[in-house]
Scaffold this motif. Structure first.
Motif, PDB file in Angstrom:
ATOM      1  N   ILE A  43       8.401   4.867  85.668  1.00 22.67           N
ATOM      2  CA  ILE A  43       7.148   4.087  85.446  1.00 22.67           C
ATOM      3  C   ILE A  43       7.240   3.658  84.175  1.00 22.67           C
ATOM      4  N   THR A  44       6.430   2.603  83.815  1.00 23.77           N
ATOM      5  CA  THR A  44       6.010   2.048  82.595  1.00 23.77           C
ATOM      6  C   THR A  44       4.866   2.969  81.883  1.00 23.77           C
ATOM      7  N   HIS A  45       4.676   2.507  80.603  1.00 24.04           N
ATOM      8  CA  HIS A  45       3.823   3.397  79.908  1.00 24.04           C
ATOM      9  C   HIS A  45       2.404   2.906  80.368  1.00 24.04           C
ATOM     10  N   THR A  46       2.163   1.634  80.716  1.00 28.77           N
ATOM     11  CA  THR A  46       0.992   1.162  81.400  1.00 28.77           C
ATOM     12  C   THR A  46       0.675   1.616  82.508  1.00 28.77           C
ATOM     13  N   GLN A  47       1.632   2.028  83.372  1.00 31.04           N
ATOM     14  CA  GLN A  47       1.475   2.451  84.854  1.00 31.04           C
ATOM     15  C   GLN A  47       1.203   3.944  84.646  1.00 31.04           C
ATOM     16  N   TYR A  48       1.763   4.574  83.559  1.00 28.51           N
ATOM     17  CA  TYR A  48       1.356   6.177  83.258  1.00 28.51           C
ATOM     18  C   TYR A  48      -0.169   6.111  82.784  1.00 28.51           C
ATOM     19  N   GLU A  49      -0.666   5.330  82.200  1.00 27.67           N
ATOM     20  CA  GLU A  49      -1.990   4.982  81.680  1.00 27.67           C
ATOM     21  C   GLU A  49      -2.972   4.891  82.671  1.00 27.67           C
ATOM     22  N   ILE A  50      -2.430   4.131  83.616  1.00 30.58           N
ATOM     23  CA  ILE A  50      -3.213   4.007  84.874  1.00 30.58           C
ATOM     24  C   ILE A  50      -3.551   5.335  85.692  1.00 30.58           C
ATOM     25  N   LEU A  51      -2.335   5.815  85.925  1.00 30.59           N
ATOM     26  CA  LEU A  51      -2.310   7.057  86.577  1.00 30.59           C
ATOM     27  C   LEU A  51      -3.399   8.120  85.954  1.00 30.59           C
ATOM     28  N   VAL A  52      -3.277   8.175  84.670  1.00 26.84           N
ATOM     29  CA  VAL A  52      -4.128   9.062  84.032  1.00 26.84           C
ATOM     30  C   VAL A  52      -5.615   8.609  84.006  1.00 26.84           C
ATOM     31  N   ARG A  53      -5.842   7.191  84.165  1.00 24.50           N
ATOM     32  CA  ARG A  53      -7.319   7.005  84.046  1.00 24.50           C
ATOM     33  C   ARG A  53      -7.820   7.424  85.697  1.00 24.50           C
ATOM     34  N   LEU A  54      -6.813   7.125  86.572  1.00 23.38           N
ATOM     35  CA  LEU A  54      -7.202   7.543  87.812  1.00 23.38           C
ATOM     36  C   LEU A  54      -7.505   9.064  88.044  1.00 23.38           C
ATOM     37  N   ALA A  55      -6.557   9.637  87.823  1.00 20.96           N
ATOM     38  CA  ALA A  55      -6.771  11.159  87.677  1.00 20.96           C
ATOM     39  C   ALA A  55      -8.145  11.722  87.036  1.00 20.96           C
TER      40      ALA A  55
END
Length: 166
Positions: A43-55
């Motif tokens: 995953i990309t850093h942007t995708q990681y950030e999206i997962l963090v925000r959703l979590a």
């Protein structure tokens, strides 16, 4: 050190050097994080950030527009990344029941698992490349600078100044 003459078209050389170094460091840090995530977790850093925000979101879900605002990027960029995450089975998209205009994005169990696998990798890299070499005084000063810049950006967002380019 002040920026000098704000009416000038160019920054003073010493100020320009600081600005250039800031950009180089932040871009390089972002590049290292992005590369590590892609190589180790797909995953990309942007995708990681999206997962963090959703979590962190209520019921591990957010409206697409709120998600874009939270990671400070264009809605079209978030749509693209959410589509990629959806293809990987890490998020699901749903129409908003209340107004039928909005789209909700929800973290899947596979998305939470990927996030939990990637987090230690990223946290160790951030410590190694950014935090470990700061002492308490430097950390406090950096926090103060970041607060000042954040306040300036907040003020600009509330009251944007539209000046023609020179």
């Amino acid at each position: 050190m002040g920026a000098g003459d704000f009416e000038s078209r160019w920054l003073r050389p010493d100020v320009n050097a600081v600005w250039t170094r800031f950009l180089q460091v932040t871009h390089r840090l972002e590049h290292h994080i992005d590369r590590r995530l892609q190589v180790n977790h797909g995953i990309t850093h942007t995708q990681y950030e999206i997962l963090v925000r959703l979590a962190d979101g209520e019921e591990q879900a957010m409206r697409m527009s709120d998600l874009a605002d939270s990671i400070v990027t264009a809605k079209s960029a978030v749509t693209y990344q959410v589509n990629k995450l959806s293809e990987m089975g890490l998020v699901e998209r749903h129409k908003c029941d209340r107004d039928n205009r909005g789209t909700w994005v929800k973290l899947t169990p596979a998305g939470l698992e990927r996030l939990e696998q990637a987090a230690p990798c990223i946290l160790s890299l951030v410590r190694e490349l950014f935090l470990d070499d700061l002492n308490c005084d430097q950390s406090a000063e950096l926090d103060k600078l970041l607060g000042t810049w954040s306040d300036n950006l907040d003020e600009h967002d509330r009251n944007p100044v539209h000046r023609p380019d020179h």
